[in-house]
Scaffold this active site. Structure first.
Site, PDB file in Angstrom:
ATOM      1  N   HIS B  98       0.971  -1.189  -0.149  1.00  0.00           N
ATOM      2  CA  HIS B  98      -0.067   0.058   0.056  1.00  0.00           C
ATOM      3  C   HIS B  98       0.897   1.244   0.010  1.00  0.00           C
ATOM      4  O   HIS B  98       2.015   1.416   0.334  1.00  0.00           O
ATOM      5  CB  HIS B  98      -1.172   0.142   1.023  1.00  0.00           C
ATOM      6  CG  HIS B  98      -0.563   0.017   2.292  1.00  0.00           C
ATOM      7  ND1 HIS B  98      -0.435   1.018   3.231  1.00  0.00           N
ATOM      8  CD2 HIS B  98      -0.029  -0.931   3.447  1.00  0.00           C
ATOM      9  CE1 HIS B  98       0.277   1.099   4.485  1.00  0.00           C
ATOM     10  NE2 HIS B  98       0.309  -0.470   4.525  1.00  0.00           N
ATOM     11  N   ASP B 100      -0.402   4.449   0.754  1.00  0.00           N
ATOM     12  CA  ASP B 100      -0.950   5.758   1.747  1.00  0.00           C
ATOM     13  C   ASP B 100      -0.440   5.269   3.102  1.00  0.00           C
ATOM     14  O   ASP B 100       0.405   4.213   3.329  1.00  0.00           O
ATOM     15  CB  ASP B 100      -2.304   5.441   1.887  1.00  0.00           C
ATOM     16  CG  ASP B 100      -2.842   4.150   2.259  1.00  0.00           C
ATOM     17  OD1 ASP B 100      -2.509   2.991   1.983  1.00  0.00           O
ATOM     18  OD2 ASP B 100      -3.941   4.202   3.050  1.00  0.00           O
ATOM     19  N   ASP B 131       6.027   1.229   6.832  1.00  0.00           N
ATOM     20  CA  ASP B 131       4.738   0.948   6.751  1.00  0.00           C
ATOM     21  C   ASP B 131       3.831   1.793   5.773  1.00  0.00           C
ATOM     22  O   ASP B 131       3.482   2.779   6.044  1.00  0.00           O
ATOM     23  CB  ASP B 131       3.746   1.080   8.096  1.00  0.00           C
ATOM     24  CG  ASP B 131       2.398   0.472   7.769  1.00  0.00           C
ATOM     25  OD1 ASP B 131       1.972   0.045   6.760  1.00  0.00           O
ATOM     26  OD2 ASP B 131       1.467   0.855   8.698  1.00  0.00           O
ATOM     27  N   GLU B 165      -5.411   1.774   2.450  1.00  0.00           N
ATOM     28  CA  GLU B 165      -5.083   0.815   3.224  1.00  0.00           C
ATOM     29  C   GLU B 165      -5.337   1.215   4.989  1.00  0.00           C
ATOM     30  O   GLU B 165      -5.817   0.588   5.589  1.00  0.00           O
ATOM     31  CB  GLU B 165      -3.921   0.088   3.252  1.00  0.00           C
ATOM     32  CG  GLU B 165      -3.876  -1.227   3.788  1.00  0.00           C
ATOM     33  CD  GLU B 165      -3.367  -1.430   5.386  1.00  0.00           C
ATOM     34  OE1 GLU B 165      -3.632  -2.229   5.845  1.00  0.00           O
ATOM     35  OE2 GLU B 165      -2.850  -0.257   5.818  1.00  0.00           O
ATOM     36  N   GLU B 166      -4.730   2.464   4.932  1.00  0.00           N
ATOM     37  CA  GLU B 166      -4.902   2.802   6.478  1.00  0.00           C
ATOM     38  C   GLU B 166      -6.379   3.509   6.651  1.00  0.00           C
ATOM     39  O   GLU B 166      -6.406   3.885   7.619  1.00  0.00           O
ATOM     40  CB  GLU B 166      -3.767   3.921   6.552  1.00  0.00           C
ATOM     41  CG  GLU B 166      -2.274   3.514   6.275  1.00  0.00           C
ATOM     42  CD  GLU B 166      -1.733   2.541   7.542  1.00  0.00           C
ATOM     43  OE1 GLU B 166      -2.664   1.908   8.193  1.00  0.00           O
ATOM     44  OE2 GLU B 166      -0.576   2.187   7.103  1.00  0.00           O
ATOM     45  N   ASP B 194       3.950  -6.638   4.568  1.00  0.00           N
ATOM     46  CA  ASP B 194       3.166  -5.297   5.249  1.00  0.00           C
ATOM     47  C   ASP B 194       3.031  -5.687   6.888  1.00  0.00           C
ATOM     48  O   ASP B 194       2.277  -5.109   7.387  1.00  0.00           O
ATOM     49  CB  ASP B 194       1.952  -4.890   4.559  1.00  0.00           C
ATOM     50  CG  ASP B 194       1.449  -3.725   5.104  1.00  0.00           C
ATOM     51  OD1 ASP B 194       2.076  -2.982   5.634  1.00  0.00           O
ATOM     52  OD2 ASP B 194       0.101  -3.804   4.998  1.00  0.00           O
ATOM     53  N   HIS B 227     -31.092  11.622  38.029  1.00  0.00           N
ATOM     54  CA  HIS B 227     -30.229  12.109  39.050  1.00  0.00           C
ATOM     55  C   HIS B 227     -30.200  11.065  40.251  1.00  0.00           C
ATOM     56  O   HIS B 227     -31.365  10.741  40.526  1.00  0.00           O
ATOM     57  CB  HIS B 227     -30.938  13.444  39.532  1.00  0.00           C
ATOM     58  CG  HIS B 227     -30.291  14.231  40.806  1.00  0.00           C
ATOM     59  ND1 HIS B 227     -30.147  13.535  42.106  1.00  0.00           N
ATOM     60  CD2 HIS B 227     -29.580  15.379  40.559  1.00  0.00           C
ATOM     61  CE1 HIS B 227     -29.376  14.664  42.576  1.00  0.00           C
ATOM     62  NE2 HIS B 227     -29.078  15.496  42.048  1.00  0.00           N
ATOM     63  N   ARG B 342     -11.208 -12.138  19.625  1.00  0.00           N
ATOM     64  CA  ARG B 342     -10.174 -12.445  18.486  1.00  0.00           C
ATOM     65  C   ARG B 342     -10.520 -13.700  18.299  1.00  0.00           C
ATOM     66  O   ARG B 342     -10.412 -14.898  19.093  1.00  0.00           O
ATOM     67  CB  ARG B 342      -8.767 -12.081  18.792  1.00  0.00           C
ATOM     68  CG  ARG B 342      -8.676 -10.638  19.213  1.00  0.00           C
ATOM     69  CD  ARG B 342      -8.354  -9.856  17.881  1.00  0.00           C
ATOM     70  NE  ARG B 342      -8.523  -8.394  18.278  1.00  0.00           N
ATOM     71  CZ  ARG B 342      -8.247  -7.396  17.335  1.00  0.00           C
ATOM     72  NH1 ARG B 342      -8.043  -7.776  16.115  1.00  0.00           N
ATOM     73  NH2 ARG B 342      -8.414  -6.169  17.449  1.00  0.00           N
ATOM     74  N   SER B 416      -5.474  -8.754  12.478  1.00  0.00           N
ATOM     75  CA  SER B 416      -6.203  -8.969  11.151  1.00  0.00           C
ATOM     76  C   SER B 416      -5.418  -7.941  10.013  1.00  0.00           C
ATOM     77  O   SER B 416      -4.961  -6.929  10.286  1.00  0.00           O
ATOM     78  CB  SER B 416      -7.532  -8.531  11.388  1.00  0.00           C
ATOM     79  OG  SER B 416      -8.221  -9.176  12.192  1.00  0.00           O
TER      80      SER B 416
HETATM   81 ZN   LIG Z   1       0.655  -1.401   6.495  1.00  0.00          ZN
HETATM   82 ZN   LIG Z   2      -0.427   0.415   8.564  1.00  0.00          ZN
END
Ligand SMILES: [Zn+2]
Ligand SMILES: [Zn+2]
Ligand SMILES: [Zn+2]
Ligand SMILES: [Zn+2]
Lengths: 472, 472
Positions: B98, B100, B131, B165-166, B194, B227, B342, B416
């Site tokens: 990626h 971005d 990254d 991606e981000e 990545d 209250h 998870r 993930s």
């Molecule tokens: Zn990444």
């Molecule tokens: Zn990232």
């Protein structure tokens, strides 16, 4: 005969009294907002001018400078002291009220302009109409009426009107303390009209308020918030510890499980129990107002006692955890549970704090988590209960019966009005809450109102009370 | 011999490769911020130009318009497809990366300008250095080097580079799905660089990721916040119910108590267990990084398994309750607990949702509260696990051993990377994660960096991997 004259004169002046309240409501004396702070000063001056017309000698006590949360400084409104009559042969009544109001904005759901007094179906809508400008002006109306009829007021009256009540009464306690030996020295009774009837029809006198002990339960471990994917499964998560602790403080019905708390509560006396029999309170209407089908107790007496004379524990929330809408997969590193206990006689805050902290520490030991734990008492306020058999209350009750044709209920409230305790401590004399507004006046909420009936009959009630003070 | 030539050529071009990364880091291609969106387009064009110099045929696939949270619309960056070699006798590798980056601001605690590449002590600081611009450019460096040396690349290579991606990879899955029968039809393997090494020294190949099931537990009763002084003691408070429910989902050590969940987990095989023996992982350093003295499990293998191959449940927070600093005495009317699990093979999200909702409903019945209750599954993503005995992984392992002189660890990750599963599903072939950055590269954080060592040896690793693909 005096009362009948007064009542009829008050009825005749109804329109003028409403106009007087209108003037006050049109001054947006919001104490919480810096932009309106000048209006609190204006409201104080307006009140002083109206008091001076009645011959009440006034002085404004400087209250210094407020450090605002944003770091700025703002002058605090002065406390307005007033003094009517200096007859050494008479006893002296102290009247307290507040001139500031809660914030209000038409866009928050008001049906009318909040800083206009709008009459609809016998209701006078407007911010402060009921909390607390209506009651404050009702005192002035009552005095004016008696003076106009040349009916002697049988007591000297002192007034304490403040402008920061809705913002925590900043500075008030200190100023009252400073005037304990002077202005407050000769006070025989205190009367405060700043709360509400239990219902919409029947008047009451309020003789008790609960106190409050507030706690933070802080649990922390990692240096910073963690990604639950990367770290989940290896960390003792502080949130898991916190919900475990918080879930062990009360049972399903809210009964407090903290060791020793319930043993502190003053036993119910026969005398007190009898009061509850007569109280007019509609449990069904209460449920409907709140929007629930089931209460933790269903009998009228138990509902009132749980609100007024037993301690309760509420969990208010958690600081430091994810709290927004949507989904976030954080493991919060430090979470702080917030809870409080409404305390009642004979619970002293110090005792209560010690029991709660000990219980929380005991739970934490039982939990066996390696995380860091602190049980922190925040602040506290004592409960207040007066003797409802005191002649002062009997005088109040006779006055109310005269006006409304029915014996008032003797009530307590579940919240706090800290100044009540301050006056009781500084004067050492009977303090009584004499509300004139109805339970649905919506103080602090949108569409605050006072009924014309409550405002006008309330004015009569305060005059009748002044007359009755002659007979104590 | 081919590898040694390549390695030495890469070393010779180190400065030039760093300059190439510098150019990329200086394009602030932050996908999340509208003000920077054009930079993502610029970064895509820059990458295409660099690819075309290597003879890679490129095309930009339009990705439509994004509806921003503020109601505005913004063009999405195109997906960049590339294609090098069309030799029918060769197999085809798919490379994903990626273009971005995460937002970055020097005032957030960066020691250097985030959109400059600054070398300090062998570390190249700058947003996106690791990254994911470093790995993306390492692919191009590797190909350029082989071409310069006239060393035949033994596979056709296809590229998928995205620019969102981000920000959740908006539109990517749909575009890949549309090109399943075309661009993706002849892919034999997918390689993604990545993610990160488990530590700072030893390379790894990553064959598994956990999935996620997110839940909301909604409890409500009164019409509006109450209250606690006035109503406390009569209401079944939703917060009390919620902490009770949340406290019953895990035990002290975080073991999941939801009926049936643990039975879904794929049993540990001998083969898999053996992998853990060899993995280099320092439990003490992990504890220190996190800032805790004790983990729920203390043995290296158990720590890794709990992060990678067992499900975990985290409570993230509560919506609707008081969450600020200080003290507020509200009884929240409606509170929503947020939690997630998870998930790992063989947990299917549908099964997991059914078990969690059934368990929450069972708890609620046990609680016996009259309040309103809803257990709501939010969103979910499947876990991903590849066969680490696949020849593709063996090829990757041989390549890494050649470069680093050590057999790589076979790792999983607890979080993930959804696109991994997308490629596996659409191609039906082996997908491998081949990270080149170290565990302390601080992706998504302040002071992101890639070590010169990791960038240059990583370039060699990708070239060595391309060579090894000839032998599958
Ligand atoms: Zn990444
Ligand atoms: Zn990232
Ligand atoms: Zn008030
Ligand atoms: Zn108020």
């Amino acid at each position: 005969m005096a009362y009948e004259l007064i009542a009829s004169e008050i009825d005749k002046n109804k329109t003028r009294f409403i106009e007087r309240l209108r003037e006050a409501v049109e001054i947006p004396s919001v104490s919480a907002e810096a932009a309106y702070r000048n209006e609190v000063f204006r409201m104080t001056d307006w009140t002083q001018a109206n008091m001076e017309k009645l011959g009440i000698k006034c002085r404004q006590i400087e209250n210094g400078i407020e450090d605002r949360p944003d770091g700025s400084k703002l002058r605090l409104p002065p406390i307005l002291f007033g003094h009517l009559g200096e007859d050494k042969s008479k006893k002296t009544l102290l009247v307290y009220g507040h001139l500031d109001v809660q914030p209000a904005d038409i866009h928050d759901g008001w049906n009318t302009e909040p800083f206009k007094l709008i009459e609809i179906d016998g209701k006078l809508f407007g911010r402060g109409s009921s909390d607390d400008k209506g009651p404050v002006i009702a005192w002035l109306n009552a005095i004016e009426t008696m003076q106009a009829l040349n009916i002697e007021i049988p007591v000297n009256i002192k007034f304490v009107f403040e402008g920061m009540e809705e913002s925590g009464s900043t500075g008030l306690d200190e100023i009252l303390e400073q005037h304990k030996e002077e202005f407050l020295a000769d006070v025989d009774w205190t009367c405060i009209s700043d709360n509400y009837w239990l219902g919409k029809e029947k008047p009451c006198l309020t003789y008790g308020l609960r106190g409050l002990c507030y706690y933070a339960v802080e649990i922390s471990a990692p240096k910073q918030d963690l990604h639950s994917g990367v770290y989940g499964g290896t960390i003792y998560e502080p949130m898991n510890d916190l919900v475990w602790i918080l879930s062990r403080l009360t049972d399903l019905k809210g009964n407090i499980l903290v060791d020793g708390i319930n043993e502190l509560v003053a036993p119910l006396t026969e005398d007190e129990l009898k009061l509850y029999d007569q109280i007019e309170f509609d449990v069904e209407a209460y449920k409907q107002d709140v929007g629930v089908k089931t209460l933790t107790v269903d009998d009228k007496k138990k509902v009132l006692m749980n609100r007024w004379r037993y301690p309760t524990l509420s969990i208010h929330g958690i600081e430091g955890a994810f709290h927004g809408p949507g989904a976030k997969t954080v493991i919060p590193a430090k979470v702080v549970g917030k809870l409080s206990i409404r305390i009642v006689p004979n619970m002293e805050p110090e005792q209560t704090d010690a029991l709660v902290v000990a219980f929380l520490n005991k739970l934490w030991k039982e939990r066996g988590s390696p995380n860091k734990f602190r049980a922190i008492p925040f602040h506290s306020g004592r409960p207040w209960v007066a003797d409802f058999n005191h002649p002062h209350y009997q005088a109040g009750a006779r006055a109310l019966e005269k006006v409304y044709g029915v014996k008032p209920d003797f009530t307590r409230e579940g919240g706090s009005i800290p100044v009540t305790l301050t006056f009781q401590n500084l004067t050492g004399k009977s303090v009584m809450l004499l509300p004139i507004g109805a339970c649905d006046d919506m103080a602090h909420s949108q569409n605050e109102k006072i009924n014309v009936f409550n405002y006008i009959e309330g004015t009569k009630a305060l005059a009748a009370y002044l007359l009755e003070l002659a007979h104590i």
